[in-house]
Scaffold this motif. Structure first.
Motif, PDB file in Angstrom:
ATOM      1  N   ARG A   6       5.474  48.539 109.947  1.00 11.01           N
ATOM      2  CA  ARG A   6       5.128  48.824 111.493  1.00 11.01           C
ATOM      3  C   ARG A   6       4.122  48.087 111.986  1.00 11.01           C
ATOM      4  O   ARG A   6       3.234  47.279 111.267  1.00 11.01           O
ATOM      5  N   ARG A   7       4.022  47.807 113.355  1.00 12.06           N
ATOM      6  CA  ARG A   7       3.106  46.900 114.037  1.00 12.06           C
ATOM      7  C   ARG A   7       2.750  47.931 115.286  1.00 12.06           C
ATOM      8  O   ARG A   7       3.417  48.456 115.970  1.00 12.06           O
ATOM      9  N   THR A   8       1.501  47.568 115.538  1.00 15.58           N
ATOM     10  CA  THR A   8       0.794  48.254 116.822  1.00 15.58           C
ATOM     11  C   THR A   8       1.413  47.763 117.941  1.00 15.58           C
ATOM     12  O   THR A   8       1.552  46.573 118.144  1.00 15.58           O
ATOM     13  N   VAL A  41       8.831  55.014 115.755  1.00 14.31           N
ATOM     14  CA  VAL A  41       7.805  54.929 116.545  1.00 14.31           C
ATOM     15  C   VAL A  41       6.768  56.176 115.826  1.00 14.31           C
ATOM     16  O   VAL A  41       7.214  57.170 115.600  1.00 14.31           O
ATOM     17  N   ALA A  42       5.415  55.813 115.836  1.00 11.07           N
ATOM     18  CA  ALA A  42       4.394  56.743 115.218  1.00 11.07           C
ATOM     19  C   ALA A  42       3.154  56.481 116.261  1.00 11.07           C
ATOM     20  O   ALA A  42       2.819  55.421 116.590  1.00 11.07           O
ATOM     21  N   ARG A 103      -9.378  56.375 118.970  1.00  8.66           N
ATOM     22  CA  ARG A 103      -8.313  55.772 119.774  1.00  8.66           C
ATOM     23  C   ARG A 103      -7.095  56.172 119.060  1.00  8.66           C
ATOM     24  O   ARG A 103      -7.077  56.462 117.876  1.00  8.66           O
ATOM     25  N   TYR A 104      -5.889  56.178 119.704  1.00  9.18           N
ATOM     26  CA  TYR A 104      -4.552  56.308 119.141  1.00  9.18           C
ATOM     27  C   TYR A 104      -3.779  54.862 119.415  1.00  9.18           C
ATOM     28  O   TYR A 104      -3.679  54.590 120.470  1.00  9.18           O
ATOM     29  N   ASP A 105      -3.290  54.373 118.334  1.00  7.56           N
ATOM     30  CA  ASP A 105      -2.310  53.325 118.093  1.00  7.56           C
ATOM     31  C   ASP A 105      -0.952  53.963 118.282  1.00  7.56           C
ATOM     32  O   ASP A 105      -0.574  54.758 117.489  1.00  7.56           O
ATOM     33  N   VAL A 106       0.099  53.285 119.086  1.00  7.24           N
ATOM     34  CA  VAL A 106       1.480  53.648 119.059  1.00  7.24           C
ATOM     35  C   VAL A 106       1.910  52.524 118.329  1.00  7.24           C
ATOM     36  O   VAL A 106       1.856  51.165 118.693  1.00  7.24           O
ATOM     37  N   GLU A 107       2.724  52.877 117.100  1.00  5.22           N
ATOM     38  CA  GLU A 107       3.207  51.643 116.524  1.00  5.22           C
ATOM     39  C   GLU A 107       4.538  51.856 116.288  1.00  5.22           C
ATOM     40  O   GLU A 107       5.385  53.042 116.371  1.00  5.22           O
ATOM     41  N   GLY A 108       5.368  50.690 116.367  1.00  6.12           N
ATOM     42  CA  GLY A 108       6.782  50.510 116.157  1.00  6.12           C
ATOM     43  C   GLY A 108       7.220  49.983 115.045  1.00  6.12           C
ATOM     44  O   GLY A 108       6.453  49.110 114.328  1.00  6.12           O
TER      45      GLY A 108
END
Length: 135
Positions: A6-8, A41-42, A103-108
């Motif tokens: 995954r990547r941010t 997504v996470a 913080r919150y990262d959305v990763e895909g």
């Protein structure tokens, strides 16, 4: 189930904003590839810290009475053992503990991350907050 690399794709200050971003991706039909939407997504909480809020001071008598009233005999005995150690460590003050990410990262998934960044670009332009990742 094997997890894909995954990547941010974006970073947000609140969980609510990160959820809005994922909802936006879902509303846009993300991902374009034929798989179940948004399962690629996470939301990842980063830089988590433990916060202990002291809510008052409890003496051993009222605390023991509360422990005995709140459970069965084995639960009360085990709870009292752990609770007594906790009162000693906290200086007699019962804390309320919580974990708070900064913080919150959305990763895909790597295969669809570029598309997620593109779709979230429109969301950031509307002022929802957050920083899209650089591609």
């Amino acid at each position: 189930m094997t997890e894909q690399p995954r990547r941010t794709v974006a970073t947000y200050e609140t969980h609510r904003d990160a959820e809005r971003a994922v909802d936006h991706l879902s509303d846009q039909g993300f991902p374009v590839v034929p798989v179940v939407p948004v399962e690629r997504v996470a939301i990842i909480g980063q830089a988590v810290r433990l916060v202990e809020q002291v809510v008052g001071r409890t003496d051993h008598g009222p605390a023991a009475l509360h422990g005995a009233a709140s459970g069965a005999l084995p639960g009360a005995l085990i709870g009292r053992l752990f609770g007594l150690a906790d009162w000693t460590a906290a200086g007699g003050s019962p804390p309320v503990r919580s974990m708070q990410p900064s913080r919150y990262d959305v990763e895909g998934d790597e295969a669809v991350a570029d598309e997620a960044v593109r779709l979230l670009g429109g969301l950031h332009a509307t002022g929802t907050g957050g920083r899209p990742a650089r591609t």
